[in-house]
Motif scaffolding. Structure first.
Motif, PDB file in Angstrom:
ATOM      1  N   SER A  98      50.299  32.450  41.429  1.00 44.35           N
ATOM      2  CA  SER A  98      50.961  32.609  42.992  1.00 44.35           C
ATOM      3  C   SER A  98      50.469  33.837  43.754  1.00 44.35           C
ATOM      4  O   SER A  98      51.153  34.146  44.686  1.00 44.35           O
ATOM      5  CB  SER A  98      52.461  33.007  42.568  1.00 44.35           C
ATOM      6  OG  SER A  98      53.139  32.045  41.680  1.00 44.35           O
ATOM      7  N   ASP A  99      49.231  33.973  43.250  1.00 45.62           N
ATOM      8  CA  ASP A  99      48.273  34.905  44.005  1.00 45.62           C
ATOM      9  C   ASP A  99      49.170  36.328  44.149  1.00 45.62           C
ATOM     10  O   ASP A  99      49.141  36.875  45.352  1.00 45.62           O
ATOM     11  CB  ASP A  99      48.133  34.320  45.583  1.00 45.62           C
ATOM     12  CG  ASP A  99      46.921  33.478  45.537  1.00 45.62           C
ATOM     13  OD1 ASP A  99      46.221  33.473  44.596  1.00 45.62           O
ATOM     14  OD2 ASP A  99      47.076  32.494  46.277  1.00 45.62           O
ATOM     15  N   SER A 100      49.538  36.727  43.136  1.00 49.55           N
ATOM     16  CA  SER A 100      50.364  38.033  42.924  1.00 49.55           C
ATOM     17  C   SER A 100      49.661  38.765  41.887  1.00 49.55           C
ATOM     18  O   SER A 100      49.270  38.275  40.776  1.00 49.55           O
ATOM     19  CB  SER A 100      51.993  37.819  42.624  1.00 49.55           C
ATOM     20  OG  SER A 100      52.418  38.926  42.217  1.00 49.55           O
ATOM     21  N   GLY A 101      49.442  40.048  42.199  1.00 41.94           N
ATOM     22  CA  GLY A 101      49.174  40.872  41.171  1.00 41.94           C
ATOM     23  C   GLY A 101      47.840  41.727  41.928  1.00 41.94           C
ATOM     24  O   GLY A 101      47.713  42.151  42.797  1.00 41.94           O
ATOM     25  N   PHE A 102      46.887  41.902  40.895  1.00 40.23           N
ATOM     26  CA  PHE A 102      45.833  42.930  41.036  1.00 40.23           C
ATOM     27  C   PHE A 102      44.531  42.244  41.684  1.00 40.23           C
ATOM     28  O   PHE A 102      44.159  41.165  41.020  1.00 40.23           O
ATOM     29  CB  PHE A 102      45.514  43.694  39.876  1.00 40.23           C
ATOM     30  CG  PHE A 102      44.445  44.620  40.169  1.00 40.23           C
ATOM     31  CD1 PHE A 102      44.935  45.885  40.586  1.00 40.23           C
ATOM     32  CD2 PHE A 102      43.203  44.771  40.053  1.00 40.23           C
ATOM     33  CE1 PHE A 102      44.048  47.021  40.746  1.00 40.23           C
ATOM     34  CE2 PHE A 102      42.110  45.682  40.272  1.00 40.23           C
ATOM     35  CZ  PHE A 102      42.717  46.818  40.690  1.00 40.23           C
ATOM     36  N   MET A 103      43.918  42.543  42.692  1.00 42.67           N
ATOM     37  CA  MET A 103      42.738  41.911  43.300  1.00 42.67           C
ATOM     38  C   MET A 103      41.453  42.726  43.116  1.00 42.67           C
ATOM     39  O   MET A 103      41.521  43.925  43.578  1.00 42.67           O
ATOM     40  CB  MET A 103      42.860  41.732  44.792  1.00 42.67           C
ATOM     41  CG  MET A 103      44.004  40.785  45.365  1.00 42.67           C
ATOM     42  SD  MET A 103      44.146  40.920  47.159  1.00 42.67           S
ATOM     43  CE  MET A 103      42.699  40.495  47.573  1.00 42.67           C
ATOM     44  N   PRO A 104      40.484  42.216  42.225  1.00 43.21           N
ATOM     45  CA  PRO A 104      39.284  43.164  41.886  1.00 43.21           C
ATOM     46  C   PRO A 104      38.592  42.991  43.251  1.00 43.21           C
ATOM     47  O   PRO A 104      38.701  42.255  44.285  1.00 43.21           O
ATOM     48  CB  PRO A 104      38.732  42.540  40.924  1.00 43.21           C
ATOM     49  CG  PRO A 104      39.306  41.138  40.445  1.00 43.21           C
ATOM     50  CD  PRO A 104      40.748  41.035  41.291  1.00 43.21           C
ATOM     51  N   VAL A 105      37.433  43.804  43.454  1.00 43.73           N
ATOM     52  CA  VAL A 105      36.645  43.853  44.368  1.00 43.73           C
ATOM     53  C   VAL A 105      35.995  42.633  44.695  1.00 43.73           C
ATOM     54  O   VAL A 105      35.571  41.894  43.666  1.00 43.73           O
ATOM     55  CB  VAL A 105      35.570  45.129  44.297  1.00 43.73           C
ATOM     56  CG1 VAL A 105      34.309  45.076  45.270  1.00 43.73           C
ATOM     57  CG2 VAL A 105      35.964  46.354  44.303  1.00 43.73           C
ATOM     58  N   GLY A 106      35.868  41.999  45.643  1.00 45.06           N
ATOM     59  CA  GLY A 106      35.145  40.895  46.016  1.00 45.06           C
ATOM     60  C   GLY A 106      36.325  39.572  46.097  1.00 45.06           C
ATOM     61  O   GLY A 106      35.849  38.348  46.135  1.00 45.06           O
ATOM     62  N   ALA A 107      37.789  39.700  45.743  1.00 44.05           N
ATOM     63  CA  ALA A 107      38.551  38.914  45.601  1.00 44.05           C
ATOM     64  C   ALA A 107      39.083  38.587  47.110  1.00 44.05           C
ATOM     65  O   ALA A 107      39.467  39.622  47.842  1.00 44.05           O
ATOM     66  CB  ALA A 107      39.618  39.152  44.486  1.00 44.05           C
ATOM     67  N   THR A 108      39.752  37.204  47.277  1.00 43.50           N
ATOM     68  CA  THR A 108      40.250  36.962  48.502  1.00 43.50           C
ATOM     69  C   THR A 108      41.802  37.020  48.002  1.00 43.50           C
ATOM     70  O   THR A 108      42.304  37.038  46.869  1.00 43.50           O
ATOM     71  CB  THR A 108      40.113  35.598  49.105  1.00 43.50           C
ATOM     72  OG1 THR A 108      40.417  34.537  47.903  1.00 43.50           O
ATOM     73  CG2 THR A 108      38.735  35.658  49.183  1.00 43.50           C
ATOM     74  N   THR A 109      42.805  36.768  49.142  1.00 41.38           N
ATOM     75  CA  THR A 109      44.159  36.641  48.748  1.00 41.38           C
ATOM     76  C   THR A 109      44.441  35.563  48.092  1.00 41.38           C
ATOM     77  O   THR A 109      45.722  35.282  47.530  1.00 41.38           O
ATOM     78  CB  THR A 109      45.015  36.799  49.906  1.00 41.38           C
ATOM     79  OG1 THR A 109      44.452  36.078  50.802  1.00 41.38           O
ATOM     80  CG2 THR A 109      44.876  38.292  50.637  1.00 41.38           C
ATOM     81  N   ARG A 110      43.496  34.573  48.071  1.00 40.65           N
ATOM     82  CA  ARG A 110      43.867  33.284  47.438  1.00 40.65           C
ATOM     83  C   ARG A 110      42.991  33.070  46.009  1.00 40.65           C
ATOM     84  O   ARG A 110      42.909  31.855  45.652  1.00 40.65           O
ATOM     85  CB  ARG A 110      43.695  31.697  48.445  1.00 40.65           C
ATOM     86  CG  ARG A 110      44.416  31.957  49.469  1.00 40.65           C
ATOM     87  CD  ARG A 110      44.183  30.875  50.501  1.00 40.65           C
ATOM     88  NE  ARG A 110      44.758  31.196  51.858  1.00 40.65           N
ATOM     89  CZ  ARG A 110      45.040  30.275  52.708  1.00 40.65           C
ATOM     90  NH1 ARG A 110      44.670  28.993  52.387  1.00 40.65           N
ATOM     91  NH2 ARG A 110      45.582  30.594  53.943  1.00 40.65           N
ATOM     92  N   TRP A 111      42.517  34.153  45.731  1.00 42.65           N
ATOM     93  CA  TRP A 111      41.616  34.338  44.347  1.00 42.65           C
ATOM     94  C   TRP A 111      42.486  33.504  43.264  1.00 42.65           C
ATOM     95  O   TRP A 111      41.921  32.815  42.342  1.00 42.65           O
ATOM     96  CB  TRP A 111      41.045  35.586  44.207  1.00 42.65           C
ATOM     97  CG  TRP A 111      40.097  35.646  42.890  1.00 42.65           C
ATOM     98  CD1 TRP A 111      38.957  34.968  42.936  1.00 42.65           C
ATOM     99  CD2 TRP A 111      40.123  36.151  41.788  1.00 42.65           C
ATOM    100  NE1 TRP A 111      38.221  35.323  41.823  1.00 42.65           N
ATOM    101  CE2 TRP A 111      39.081  36.205  41.081  1.00 42.65           C
ATOM    102  CE3 TRP A 111      41.217  37.409  41.288  1.00 42.65           C
ATOM    103  CZ2 TRP A 111      38.543  36.883  39.748  1.00 42.65           C
ATOM    104  CZ3 TRP A 111      40.971  37.961  40.013  1.00 42.65           C
ATOM    105  CH2 TRP A 111      39.976  37.672  39.257  1.00 42.65           C
ATOM    106  N   GLY A 112      43.650  33.796  42.974  1.00 45.65           N
ATOM    107  CA  GLY A 112      44.302  33.253  41.795  1.00 45.65           C
ATOM    108  C   GLY A 112      44.916  31.949  41.994  1.00 45.65           C
ATOM    109  O   GLY A 112      44.642  31.262  40.888  1.00 45.65           O
ATOM    110  N   SER A 113      45.138  31.402  43.205  1.00 47.60           N
ATOM    111  CA  SER A 113      45.690  30.144  43.206  1.00 47.60           C
ATOM    112  C   SER A 113      44.366  29.176  43.262  1.00 47.60           C
ATOM    113  O   SER A 113      44.536  28.041  42.779  1.00 47.60           O
ATOM    114  CB  SER A 113      46.550  29.730  44.456  1.00 47.60           C
ATOM    115  OG  SER A 113      45.716  30.243  45.567  1.00 47.60           O
ATOM    116  N   ASP A 114      43.254  29.630  43.567  1.00 46.76           N
ATOM    117  CA  ASP A 114      41.964  28.999  43.495  1.00 46.76           C
ATOM    118  C   ASP A 114      41.384  28.775  42.061  1.00 46.76           C
ATOM    119  O   ASP A 114      40.170  28.189  42.075  1.00 46.76           O
ATOM    120  CB  ASP A 114      40.976  29.697  44.369  1.00 46.76           C
ATOM    121  CG  ASP A 114      41.188  29.547  45.922  1.00 46.76           C
ATOM    122  OD1 ASP A 114      41.968  28.631  46.270  1.00 46.76           O
ATOM    123  OD2 ASP A 114      40.521  30.016  46.741  1.00 46.76           O
ATOM    124  N   GLY A 115      42.040  29.539  41.221  1.00 40.58           N
ATOM    125  CA  GLY A 115      41.464  29.349  40.301  1.00 40.58           C
ATOM    126  C   GLY A 115      40.556  30.588  39.486  1.00 40.58           C
ATOM    127  O   GLY A 115      39.759  30.429  38.389  1.00 40.58           O
TER     128      GLY A 115
END
Length: 359
Positions: A98-115
């Motif tokens: 759901s793109d919720s949580g922690f974004m490490p350096v280099g992640a986009t806001t869609r990094w989670g839903s993109d796998g």
């Protein structure tokens, strides 16, 4: 080299450092004290319109009636504590589907839903935590998050007091955002109640940013404009925000005010409603501190949009023979950020924004 080559290193200090307070400051105290007072509403609406036509960024002050100073302080303390967690703890809260949580350096806001593809997917040195309400609009409905409680956030067992600090702040900043809707309506030449019913299920995002010092060599978040209605940015006392001033096309460093301050900027939704008369604000953020005692910069933007199915199109008041409609009708949930917003977005013409290349 290799995967890191996402564009040359930008010199974040290139922005002009204008002396003093060049940004408008809007005092909302009288409006909050008597929301029904036509004079208070007219004054804030006029100041808002002037700010939106020229720069699209302004400080808001005297909002303590709805958003308490202590709530802001506690939130920034919680942001510092969350970013101070050990890396192995942070990785347990990486962006989920759901793109919720922690974004490490280099992640986009869609990094989670993109796998969670290999990083970096985005240029810049920034890490963040990201939470949603009634969104994000790009994930399947079953994965959309209705409330803070459904988000992937550290509990009291990991960070005592963290959920409460975030919940209290969100409740109060949303009250501030709602209180300004009549002023935005009047600034957009509509009746004061124009937005009634359009924010019943507002799509909001709340991002807790950490910009580590890079000795002034690296940009934190590259130039972009937000996709939302408007963004309420709580910032600490470390300078680092640069704004493309639409009045003269100069990149100018935004000042800070005291230990923390609240800046509001226009997103692409208001730009579309105003047929471009209130431009969204192109901006970039970094940590500018240099030297041995350099402090990181922390900020907490609250991105606020109408319910995802509200249709956004230029209002008749801003369309004429001289200024034909520049934007088609779009559902609010499909109005996205633009500029240098990550690798995946580069092929999307809707998200291209030539202003981002002027930095």
């Amino acid at each position: 080299g290799g995967a890191m080559a996402l564009g040359g290193v930008v010199e974040p200090c290139r922005a002009l450092q204008d002396e003093g307070q060049w940004l408008p400051v809007i005092d909302v105290g009288p409006l909050l004290a008597s929301p029904g007072c036509p004079r208070a509403l007219a004054r804030v609406a006029a100041e808002l319109r002037a700010a939106c036509e020229t720069i699209g960024f302004y400080f808001v002050e005297n909002f303590g009636a709805v958003l308490a100073d202590g709530t802001c302080r506690r939130l920034l303390d919680a942001v510092r504590a969350a970013h101070g967690l050990p890396a192995d703890v942070k990785s347990r809260f990486w962006l989920d589907e759901s793109d919720s949580g922690f974004m490490p350096v280099g992640a986009t806001t869609r990094w989670g839903s993109d796998g969670r593809p290999t990083l970096p997917q985005h240029e810049g040195v920034n890490e963040a935590m990201l939470f949603w309400g009634n969104g994000p609009p790009w994930v399947p409905p079953t994965k959309q998050l209705a409330s803070l409680e459904q988000n992937n956030l550290p509990g009291d067992d990991v960070l005592p007091g963290f959920p409460d600090a975030v919940r209290a702040y969100l409740h109060q900043v949303e009250a501030l955002a709602r209180a300004l809707l009549p002023a935005y309506a009047v600034a957009l030449e509509q009746p004061a109640d124009f937005f009634d019913g359009k924010f019943d299920k507002p799509c909001w995002a709340f991002r807790l940013n950490h910009y580590p010092p890079t000795d002034g060599n690296e940009v934190g978040i590259p130039p972009h404009a937000d996709g939302d209605f408007c963004t309420f940015l709580l910032q600490d006392d470390q300078p680092g925000l640069s704004v493309l001033r639409s009045s003269d096309g100069q990149w100018v460093q935004a000042p800070t005010r005291g230990e923390h301050s609240m800046l509001v900027n226009t997103g692409n939704t208001v730009m579309r409603l105003s047929n471009g008369k209130f431009p969204s604000t192109m901006h970039t953020a970094s940590c500018l501190a240099k030297g041995p005692g350099a402090q990181p910069r922390f900020s907490a933007p609250f991105f606020w949009s109408p319910s995802v199915d509200v249709v956004v199109e230029p209002l008749p008041a801003f369309v004429s023979a001289d200024r034909p409609s520049q934007y088609g009708a779009k559902q609010s949930g499909a109005v996205y950020s633009s500029g240098r917003v990550g690798r995946a977005a580069e092929a999307d013409p809707e998200r291209a924004d030539a202003r981002a290349e002027t930095f």
